[in-house]
Design an enzyme around this catalytic site. Structure first.
Site, PDB file in Angstrom:
ATOM      1  N   CYS A   1       1.444  -1.137   0.247  1.00  0.00           N
ATOM      2  CA  CYS A   1      -0.091  -0.062   0.143  1.00  0.00           C
ATOM      3  C   CYS A   1       1.091   1.840   0.303  1.00  0.00           C
ATOM      4  O   CYS A   1       1.600   1.385   0.959  1.00  0.00           O
ATOM      5  CB  CYS A   1      -0.654  -0.146   1.106  1.00  0.00           C
ATOM      6  SG  CYS A   1      -2.066   1.191   1.538  1.00  0.00           S
TER       7      CYS A   1
ATOM      8  N   HIS B   1      -3.284  -4.096 -11.085  1.00  0.00           N
ATOM      9  CA  HIS B   1      -3.917  -3.029 -11.353  1.00  0.00           C
ATOM     10  C   HIS B   1      -3.887  -3.467 -12.934  1.00  0.00           C
ATOM     11  O   HIS B   1      -3.395  -3.848 -13.756  1.00  0.00           O
ATOM     12  CB  HIS B   1      -2.683  -2.025 -11.386  1.00  0.00           C
ATOM     13  CG  HIS B   1      -2.613  -1.447  -9.466  1.00  0.00           C
ATOM     14  ND1 HIS B   1      -3.692  -0.641  -9.098  1.00  0.00           N
ATOM     15  CD2 HIS B   1      -0.966  -1.807  -9.253  1.00  0.00           C
ATOM     16  CE1 HIS B   1      -2.721  -0.629  -7.281  1.00  0.00           C
ATOM     17  NE2 HIS B   1      -1.537  -1.628  -8.170  1.00  0.00           N
TER      18      HIS B   1
ATOM     19  N   GLU C   1     -10.787   0.764  -5.489  1.00  0.00           N
ATOM     20  CA  GLU C   1      -9.537   0.042  -5.046  1.00  0.00           C
ATOM     21  C   GLU C   1     -10.441  -1.946  -4.816  1.00  0.00           C
ATOM     22  O   GLU C   1     -11.258  -1.667  -4.350  1.00  0.00           O
ATOM     23  CB  GLU C   1      -9.352   0.773  -3.145  1.00  0.00           C
ATOM     24  CG  GLU C   1      -7.920   1.482  -3.731  1.00  0.00           C
ATOM     25  CD  GLU C   1      -7.210   1.157  -2.334  1.00  0.00           C
ATOM     26  OE1 GLU C   1      -6.805   0.457  -2.059  1.00  0.00           O
ATOM     27  OE2 GLU C   1      -6.847   3.071  -2.355  1.00  0.00           O
TER      28      GLU C   1
ATOM     29  N   CYS D   1      -4.875   6.197  -4.302  1.00  0.00           N
ATOM     30  CA  CYS D   1      -3.822   5.217  -3.923  1.00  0.00           C
ATOM     31  C   CYS D   1      -2.581   5.485  -4.505  1.00  0.00           C
ATOM     32  O   CYS D   1      -2.645   5.506  -6.120  1.00  0.00           O
ATOM     33  CB  CYS D   1      -5.039   4.040  -5.084  1.00  0.00           C
ATOM     34  SG  CYS D   1      -3.868   2.692  -5.043  1.00  0.00           S
TER      35      CYS D   1
ATOM     36  N   GLY E   1      -1.592   2.321  -7.475  1.00  0.00           N
ATOM     37  CA  GLY E   1      -2.111   2.190  -8.056  1.00  0.00           C
ATOM     38  C   GLY E   1      -1.578   3.985  -9.467  1.00  0.00           C
ATOM     39  O   GLY E   1      -1.609   3.833 -10.426  1.00  0.00           O
TER      40      GLY E   1
END
Ligand SMILES: N[C@H](CCC[C@H](N)C(=O)O)C(=O)O
Length: 285
Positions: A71, A167, A216, A225, A228
């Site tokens: 993350c 992703h 997400e 994100c 992302g």
């Protein structure tokens, strides 16, 4: 149990120092604490744990209790957390994750040595992963670039990139017009993605500036994100729409992404903010 609420570009998590606290069932706790009415409220929980090969280990669980490999917005906050609490004196530190060890550089806000306030963090996010079986995405191609996918009778083109977590990046003309509540879950749970998917919707302003919205995996639409944003810049270069330095404008703030193609490393720079601390009632844990 003590907790700290932090956010990176509005992507907010509940942080627990597991060098002091014991979390028996993190997946269940993530669901309870993330609830914005019956819990604390957040996009998930982040556990700060000891590591024998890095300075710390970061575990992260989405609001639905699923564990993610990495993350980006959270790892910046972990760096801030451990430095400001004197758990380390390093401003260059390593955080191990399920996506491997990441290297952080903390930017201090103050002008004096004893001011330990961290404002921005730069993270070496490592190499993007493009092999479909490593993302994973079901495809016979070597790389998934501008592949067609049909959602609600509309054809989109996806480019798939892993930053340790999966992703699918979709370039569109106008992100505001998208109904993410409607189409987001259909991307997330599509049969093409054996471990589900995070989906980024990108509007190109110019080669060094994009506007991004994200649905997400495990948390729904979030305000930002980090992984992302990195995946989107990599996809933008693969599709020849972007250059290596890109400002990613998100609902909750902006991230600076640099994809150094000579070393194949993606760097992310962004804010990390502590919002409040508190105590979780034992009956919840
Ligand atoms: N929902 C993601 C994890 C959080 C990633 C995001 N919040 C970030 O800042 O990178 C997943 O299941 O892979």
């Amino acid at each position: 149990m003590q907790f700290t609420k932090m956010q990176g570009c509005g992507n907010d998590y509940i942080y627990i120092n597991c060098l002091k606290e014991e979390v028996k069932n993190p997946s269940e706790l993530a669901v309870k604490l993330s609830d914005r009415h019956f819990g604390i409220g957040g996009d998930g929980i982040v556990l700060i744990e000891p590591s024998d090969r890095a300075d710390f280990f970061m575990s992260m669980y989405n609001a639905d209790g699923s564990r993610a490999e990495m993350c980006g917005n959270a790892i910046r906050c972990v760096g801030k957390y451990v430095y400001e609490r004197h758990m380390t004196d390093k401003t260059k530190l390593s955080i191990d994750t399920l996506a491997g060890i990441k290297f952080l550089e903390l930017k201090l806000a103050g002008n004096t040595d004893d001011d330990r306030q961290v404002s921005y963090v730069t993270v070496n996010m490592g190499n993007p992963i493009l092999e479909p079986e490593m993302i994973p995405v079901l495809s016979k191609k070597d790389v998934v670039i501008q592949e067609e996918i049909m959602i609600d009778h509309i054809t989109y083109q996806i480019t798939c990139v892993s930053m340790g977590n999966p992703h699918a990046v979709v370039f569109v003309d106008d992100v505001k017009s998208l109904n993410l509540e409607e189409i987001g879950p259909k991307f997330e749970h599509h049969d093409l993605f054996p471990r589900r998917i995070n989906t980024e919707f990108i509007q190109v302003v110019d080669k060094n500036h994009i506007i991004m919205r994200v649905w997400e995996r495990g948390s729904g639409e979030t305000l930002a994100c980090g992984t992302g944003a990195c995946a989107s810049v990599v996809a933008g270069l693969l599709e020849k729409r972007l250059e290596e330095h890109v400002t990613v404008e998100l609902i909750g703030g902006s991230l600076e992404i640099f994809y150094d193609q000579t070393t194949n490393i993606v760097y992310m720079t962004g804010p990390a903010v502590e919002v409040f601390t508190g105590v979780i009632d034992e009956s919840i844990c």
